[in-house]
Design an enzyme around this catalytic site. Sequence first.
Site, short mmCIF file in Angstrom:
data_model
loop_
_atom_site.label_atom_id
_atom_site.label_comp_id
_atom_site.label_asym_id
_atom_site.label_seq_id
_atom_site.Cartn_x
_atom_site.Cartn_y
_atom_site.Cartn_z
N PRO A 94 0.84 -1.21 0.00
CG PRO A 94 -0.19 -1.19 2.09
CD PRO A 94 0.65 -2.03 1.20
N GLY A 150 4.10 3.65 5.10
CA GLY A 150 5.25 3.30 5.93
C GLY A 150 5.86 1.96 5.60
CG LEU A 151 3.92 -1.36 4.97
CD1 LEU A 151 2.90 -2.39 4.51
CD2 LEU A 151 4.71 -1.93 6.15
N GLY A 152 7.37 1.30 2.63
CA GLY A 152 8.45 1.44 1.64
C GLY A 152 8.01 1.23 0.20
CB SER A 153 4.78 1.70 -1.49
OG SER A 153 4.45 2.31 -2.68
CB ALA A 190 12.24 2.43 -1.32
CB ALA A 191 9.29 -1.81 -2.79
CG ASP A 248 11.91 3.71 3.55
OD1 ASP A 248 12.18 3.57 4.75
OD2 ASP A 248 10.80 4.11 3.13
O1 PMV Z 1 8.78 5.58 4.23
P1 PMV Z 1 8.38 5.58 5.64
O2 PMV Z 1 7.05 6.16 5.91
O3 PMV Z 1 8.63 4.25 6.28
O4 PMV Z 1 9.34 6.57 6.45
C1 PMV Z 1 10.71 6.44 6.44
C2 PMV Z 1 11.26 6.71 7.77
C3 PMV Z 1 11.50 8.15 8.16
O5 PMV Z 1 12.46 8.07 9.22
C4 PMV Z 1 10.23 8.80 8.69
C5 PMV Z 1 12.06 9.01 7.04
C6 PMV Z 1 13.46 8.61 6.60
O6 PMV Z 1 13.84 9.00 5.50
O7 PMV Z 1 14.19 7.95 7.35
#
Ligand code: PMV
Length: 331
Positions: free
Chosen positions: A110, A114-117, A119-120, A161
């Site tokens: 999703p 916060g699950l790295g969508s 970057a993945a 991430d």
């Molecule tokens: O992508 P997210 O929502 O898991 O956030 C990454 C983690 C943060 O520390 C909030 C941002 C970062 O770049 O480290």
Amino acid sequence: MSTASAPGKIILFGEHAVVYGQPALAAPVTQVQATATVFPSPKERGGRVADGGEAEGEIWIDARDLGRTYSLAQAEPHDPLALAVRLTLDRCGLSAASHAFTIRVSSTIPPASGLGSGAAVCTAIVRALVAHFRSPISNLEVASIVFETEKLLHGTPSGIDNTVIACEQPVYFIKGRPPQPFTVGRPFTLLIADTGLPSPTKITVGDVRAGFEREPERFSRLFAEIGRIVNRAREIIANEDPARLGPLMAHNHRLLQDIGVSSPELDALAEAATDAGALGAKLSGGGRGGNLIALVAPQTAARVGAALREAGAVRLISTLIGHSSSVISHD
Ligand code: PMV
């Protein structure tokens, strides 16, 4: 045709503080995946466009989950997927004008949760392209290409991430330093509960930056305390009973509340999980919405899962941290 996948990720401890130089712990989540597939165009013969091509118009990005198909030439200047394609072609020493293909991307991760969508998806693009062009690449090179795309998505990302997703293993991460794998003495189970509320990381990271600029001493103290939790958690994960992580998760969650990145929905999930017997719970990632993680023993997992659903979780993933280990290659 070449296909590659990349997992999602969770941050176990240390989000936000990691942007300010503190350590953080993160792990891949293989139950969700982004996938990219390269389909060579009939115009491409022997790896190159036979007639010289028509610049980047011959390269198409088919992001059907996002409802968008566009050519590289038409991509918005800040399109992270297009940047992943361009940087990978550069890395392979190839010119976009000499190649014709469609890269199709899809994802079960999703977005903005916060699950790295992001970057993945970009990691899958890089890996599918290097496979297509038979150009070997190290995990850390993939991570550094994806880091450039993360800057478009997150503003000032720490790099955690892209690193954990490209390396596909648990990492202890400090911004600007080579990542270290962390040892898991005894595997432990986390339930990942989705609030169903998308929350772009760029916004929470920007709000934390504004708070830090307003109250630098207070925020620095909060970040340093989170850093101490991360280091203690790393010791516990390596050598002690993982149940001891529970109070640290609760403490980290309280500090994230103080920083201003929790929300009533995340707090309600944390309370429901602990009331149902979870050993600890905290938000994971950028916060405000997205996901919560809860540490569970096998005998309480089902009860905690039911309580999380009752409290509003729209999706649950159970993941075992530490079931495999490998070494990060720095070459
Ligand atoms: O992508 P997210 O929502 O898991 O956030 C990454 C983690 C943060 O520390 C909030 C941002 C970062 O770049 O480290």
